[in-house]
Each structure stands twice: as C-alpha cells, then as structure tokens.
Design an enzyme around this catalytic site. Structure first.
Site, PDB file in Angstrom:
ATOM      1  N   GLY A  36       1.095  -1.191   0.072  1.00  0.00           N
ATOM      2  CA  GLY A  36       0.117   0.109  -0.192  1.00  0.00           C
ATOM      3  C   GLY A  36       0.839   1.579  -0.020  1.00  0.00           C
ATOM      4  CG  HIS A  37       3.357   2.143   3.860  1.00  0.00           C
ATOM      5  ND1 HIS A  37       3.391   1.257   4.495  1.00  0.00           N
ATOM      6  CD2 HIS A  37       2.434   2.980   4.028  1.00  0.00           C
ATOM      7  CE1 HIS A  37       2.606   1.187   5.661  1.00  0.00           C
ATOM      8  NE2 HIS A  37       2.484   2.751   5.227  1.00  0.00           N
ATOM      9  CE  LYS A 150      -5.607   0.233   6.172  1.00  0.00           C
ATOM     10  NZ  LYS A 150      -6.531   0.526   7.279  1.00  0.00           N
TER      11      LYS A 150
END
Ligand code: PAF
Length: 281
Positions: A36-37, A150
C-alpha cells in the site's frame, strides 16, 4: 537514496533541488511498509521529479500507549524497499527532533469531521495526525502529498487542515491496496494470529455485500445486514459500521442519488483493530 535525521538538513537538500525541478512528491508514513505504501511512492514518482518519504511513528496520534508500544518497526527492511522503489530521500527523525521536549498535539477545530468514527473511538487521534502532517509539510514543503483511502477520514482531515493553514499543497488520494483475498493492507496485519488472519477477509467480503445491497435496500436494512453478519462471527468483533456522505462525513439517513456515500467499518480481531471502507453504488 539520501537518508536524513535532522530537519534542517533535509530542508536544505530539498531547497537546493527546488531550483532545478518543478514538483516534489511526499509520502508520510509510520514505517512497517507494505505494498500500500509502495503504491503511494509509485504514484508520487509518476508526477514528481523528486520523491521524499518520511518514517516516523508519531506518538501524539496514539490514544492507547500499548498500541504505540506494539506498533511494528522494520526500518532496515523499509529502507531497502524504498531504495528499490526509487525514492530519492527518506526523513527518519527521532521524536525529539520533531517535537523537542514538547510532545503534544495542536488543538484543531475540524467541525464534524473528527467527532465521528475514528475520531469518536480514538480521542485526540486526528489532532495528532494533523499536527505531525503539518510539521512534516513545513519541513518538506511538497508540491503533492500522497495518502491512502484506507484511512479515508484521515484524508478528509488532512485536506481540511491544508485549507485551515492555507498551505499550497495538493493532497492526492490513492486507492486501497488489498491482499489477494481482499484484506486491506495494513501494518497491523502482521500482528494477526493465523486463525484471525484467515478470517479477516470477511471484513471486505461483508463490505462488498453491503455495497451491493445499498442499490436496492434502505440504509437501515444495510446496517442490520452487517450487524447480523458480525453477530454470527465469533472471531471478529464489530466496533462500528457506518454509512456516510463522502464529502463531509455526515451520516446517511436515506440514500439520495445526487450524493456519494461510503461505508466505513472498524473491527477487532482479538486486540488488533482493523479498518476498511468502500464506496457505495
Ligand atoms: O497514515 C499514517 O501512516 C499516519 O497517520 C501519518 C499520515 C503518516 C501521520 O503520522
């Protein structure tokens, strides 16, 4: 890849580069990096000549000291993946470097935005987030800053802080990255027991069902559906499920066609808190 621990040093590095380039992309993180990062980094690299990442576990955004203590730290691994991803500079400060002796958050007025969901369940959390993001923005002075959807409520808080502080920084939302079984990627996932990890995709599965139902059912019927799903699940405990207007996070009472809604969820898997959300319709 340059690694800085001192704010004046990274500011000088960026100021020097600024004379030669148009856009600086910034990805603030608390480390324990996952795909995600790295997708935020990828997005930054596409639109900026320089990409800066910070790794700093910010104490003022934790309302629970145990959660702060247990926050995973994988700095060497993180630096390796950032180097591979082509990041130009990493800022890795200590708490003292950021806060001096005064580890407190600035008090913000976010109206309704920080009164609900994460703000309601984690007192002071968003003052802490806004404080650290503002401090980091002052050091890095990015053109574009990247945040994952998110933490959708966090994204709205940061957009609001940027307006309140009159910063000229473009906040870029990035889509949620999921494991192949649908679980939203999170640094907390590594703390799940095998049993809870296997059960955790149930969260996204339920959100997808809720999204489908929202096309034909009332808000109340969708709430009831989700709460019944979790009543039957003895491995995951529902903290909240809420349907809200995307733009101001006001609670939906009925679905109106001219509005954009999102369903938000927080779930406990033993003592590990997982959040997720989905756009409706
Ligand atoms: O989303 C996070 O990891 C953190 O809240 C952030 C934005 C890096 C601030 O500490």
């Amino acid at each position: 890849m340059h690694i800085f621990k001192i704010k004046e040093e990274i500011s000088k590095y960026i100021d020097d580069k600024k004379t030669l380039i148009k856009a600086i992309g910034f990805v603030p993180t608390m480390g324990a990096l996952h795909e995600g990062h790295l997708s935020l980094v990828e997005n930054s690299k596409k639109s900026n000549e320089l990409t800066v990442v910070s790794i700093f576990v910010n104490p003022t955004q934790f309302d629970n000291p145990e959660d702060l203590k247990k926050y995973p730290s994988t700095v060497n691994q993180d630096l390796e993946s950032l180097e591979k991803a082509g990041v130009d500079a990493v800022f890795l400060p200590t708490t003292d470097e950021i806060y001096g002796g005064n580890v407190v958050a600035e008090k913000y007025d976010f109206g309704n935005l920080d009164k609900v969901m994460e703000g309601q369940h984690r007192k002071g959390h968003f003052d802490g987030v806004a404080t650290i993001v503002k401090l980091l923005f002052d050091i890095v002075k990015p053109t574009n800053a990247y945040f994952g959807e998110k933490d959708f409520q966090q994204l709205q808080i940061i957009k609001n802080m940027v307006v309140q502080k009159r910063l000229i920084i473009n906040i870029v939302p990035c889509a949620i990255v999921r494991e192949s079984d649908g679980l939203a990627m999170s640094s907390r996932n590594v703390r799940l027991s095998e049993k809870r990890r296997n059960e955790a995709p149930f969260i996204y599965k339920t959100l997808k069902e809720a999204s489908k139902l929202s096309k034909t059912k009332t808000v109340k019927e969708v709430y009831n559906f989700v709460s019944e799903c979790f009543d039957k699940n003895n491995l995951l405990k529902l903290e909240y499920f809420e349907i809200r207007d995307e733009t101001n996070l006001s609670e939906a009472t009925d679905f109106q066609l001219d509005k954009n809604y999102r369903a938000f969820i927080a779930v406990f898997a033993e003592n590990i808190r997982l959040i997720d959300n989905i756009r409706l319709f």
